[in-house]
Scaffold this active site. Structure first.
Site, short mmCIF file in Angstrom:
data_model
loop_
_atom_site.label_atom_id
_atom_site.label_comp_id
_atom_site.label_asym_id
_atom_site.label_seq_id
_atom_site.Cartn_x
_atom_site.Cartn_y
_atom_site.Cartn_z
N ARG A 1 0.85 12.52 3.41
CA ARG A 1 1.03 12.48 1.96
C ARG A 1 1.52 13.79 1.38
NH1 ARG A 1 -2.89 10.24 -1.10
NH2 ARG A 1 -3.63 11.79 -2.58
N LEU B 1 -0.48 10.69 -6.71
CA LEU B 1 -0.60 10.17 -5.36
C LEU B 1 -1.96 9.49 -5.29
CD1 LEU B 1 0.75 13.10 -3.15
CD2 LEU B 1 1.65 10.78 -3.17
N SER B 2 -1.97 8.19 -5.14
CA SER B 2 -3.23 7.45 -5.17
C SER B 2 -4.14 7.88 -4.04
CB SER B 2 -2.96 5.95 -5.08
OG SER B 2 -2.25 5.50 -6.21
N ALA B 3 -5.44 7.61 -4.21
CA ALA B 3 -6.42 7.96 -3.19
C ALA B 3 -6.07 7.30 -1.86
CB ALA B 3 -7.81 7.52 -3.64
#
Length: 387
Positions: free
Chosen positions: A42, A95-97
């Protein structure tokens, strides 16, 4: 890929992988996700400026100034999102979990060769993961923000992935390029599912989307293409559709604005303590039955105080009374406190179901949430009015 070298990021990647395993967040039915996370870490989709709440305001975290702090924000944990953009001082992209991303993509039941519509590109990470699984030329992603779309294109290209990013509002349009897809994955919350999304997915295909910022749902399109239904699959907070009607904010300031220093029109001693309203079970029941209710708890001098408002002029609070018994105070055009307490009582009468016992059905003309089975108790879903 960023112009920065990976440096100490390798350690953060290993720690995330280990934490995902320890917390049982790697989906057993989708082992490809662990491989995709390793191939497409990520941090390679994170901008060089992130944002963190310091208790008073969002402050920037610059990679060039303190790369370790920046990396710590990117890899905050299984359940931690990384804020990547502010609009008007409010987070508008992230940025999602990692745990949520893995679970939503597992719920999508994505297979090689599937055509995928990724709704809400953001930084491009979920589009990248989908493309890693589906294959070259199988993923198209829609993004309403021109800057985010350009950023995502550059990161996808640097990763060597053949995925298309199209500028446009996916809530109001069909699949870029036309036709139907096998899977639709949305990264922002909607209250009502656009019927164009159902039309965009072939019969038997899947739609995974955040519903109302509190959880996410996986729908399967019916064989005749005239409906879609499915169950709640997870719980998490999401940012909403930027161009949808505004949802009421939470927190003391929003409550104060709704109350506007008005005196209560109703004061009533309750025969039982409504403690636990913010637990996931009753909270979800309130979300289903009173979708515009914003509820939170703060600590008062005599104990916890439950505050509720509708983002307009109706408000309520439940606080300990002089004799220790809870007291309901409320005012405004509607008695929203009574609505919330009624929703909790209904939840108890249904046997205290957990959020995963709820589902949603979508048709061209209406949509509703249900509990237990599609033929069970139901609650209508409508697009909220402008706040």
């Amino acid at each position: 890929m960023s112009v920065h070298t990976d440096g100490g990021l390798a350690g953060h990647r290993v720690r995330l992988d280990t934490e995902m395993e320890r917390c049982e967040q790697w989906p057993a039915d989708s082992p490809w996700l662990r491989e995709a996370f390793a191939a497409l870490p990520r941090d390679r989709f994170a901008p060089d400026r992130l944002w963190r709440w310091d208790g008073w305001a969002y402050v920037p975290l610059e990679r060039a100034v303190d790369p370790d702090v920046w990396a710590g924000a990117v890899y905050g944990g299984v359940s931690s999102a990384a804020i990547t953009q502010l609009t008007g001082g409010i987070p508008s992209s992230s940025l999602s979990a990692p745990g949520v991303v893995a679970d939503m993509l597992d719920s999508l039941r994505l297979e090689p060769g599937h055509r995928v519509w990724d709704v809400g590109t953001g930084q491009g990470w979920t589009a990248a993961l989908s493309a890693w699984r589906a294959g070259p030329g199988r993923v198209v992603s829609s993004e309403v923000d021109e800057g985010l779309a350009a950023f995502a294109r550059s990161r996808l290209a640097a990763a060597g992935l053949d995925a298309e990013v199209v500028l446009g509002d996916a809530t109001r349009t069909g699949v870029p390029g036309g036709g139907q897809v096998d899977r639709l994955h949305a990264t922002y919350a909607v209250e009502a599912v656009p019927w164009t999304w159902v039309e965009a997915v072939r019969p038997g295909g899947r739609i995974v989307y955040p519903w109302g910022r509190l959880g996410y749902v996986a729908l399967t399109v019916a064989e005749d293409g005239r409906s879609a239904r499915g169950w709640v699959h997870g719980l998490a907070r999401f940012m909403g559709d930027r161009h949808a009607p505004a949802q009421a904010s939470s927190g003391p300031a929003a409550y104060a604005a709704a109350r506007a220093d008005a005196d209560p029109e109703v004061r009533r001693v309750l025969d039982r303590d409504p403690a636990g309203l913010e637990d996931w079970g009753p909270r979800w029941a309130v979300r289903v039955a009173v979708p515009d209710a914003v509820l939170f708890t703060r600590q008062g001098p005599e104990g916890p105080v439950v505050l509720v408002h509708d983002g307009d002029r109706s408000w309520a609070e439940v606080r300990p009374g002089d004799d220790g018994r809870p007291v309901l105070l409320q005012g405004g055009p509607r008695h929203i406190g009574d609505e919330v307490l009624t929703a909790r009582a209904q939840w108890e009468s249904l046997g205290r179901p957990d959020p995963y016992d709820y589902g949603i059905t979508v048709t061209p003309d209406s949509q509703w949430a249900w509990q237990g089975s599609p033929d069970g108790p139901r609650w209508p879903i409508t697009q909220p009015a402008l706040a």
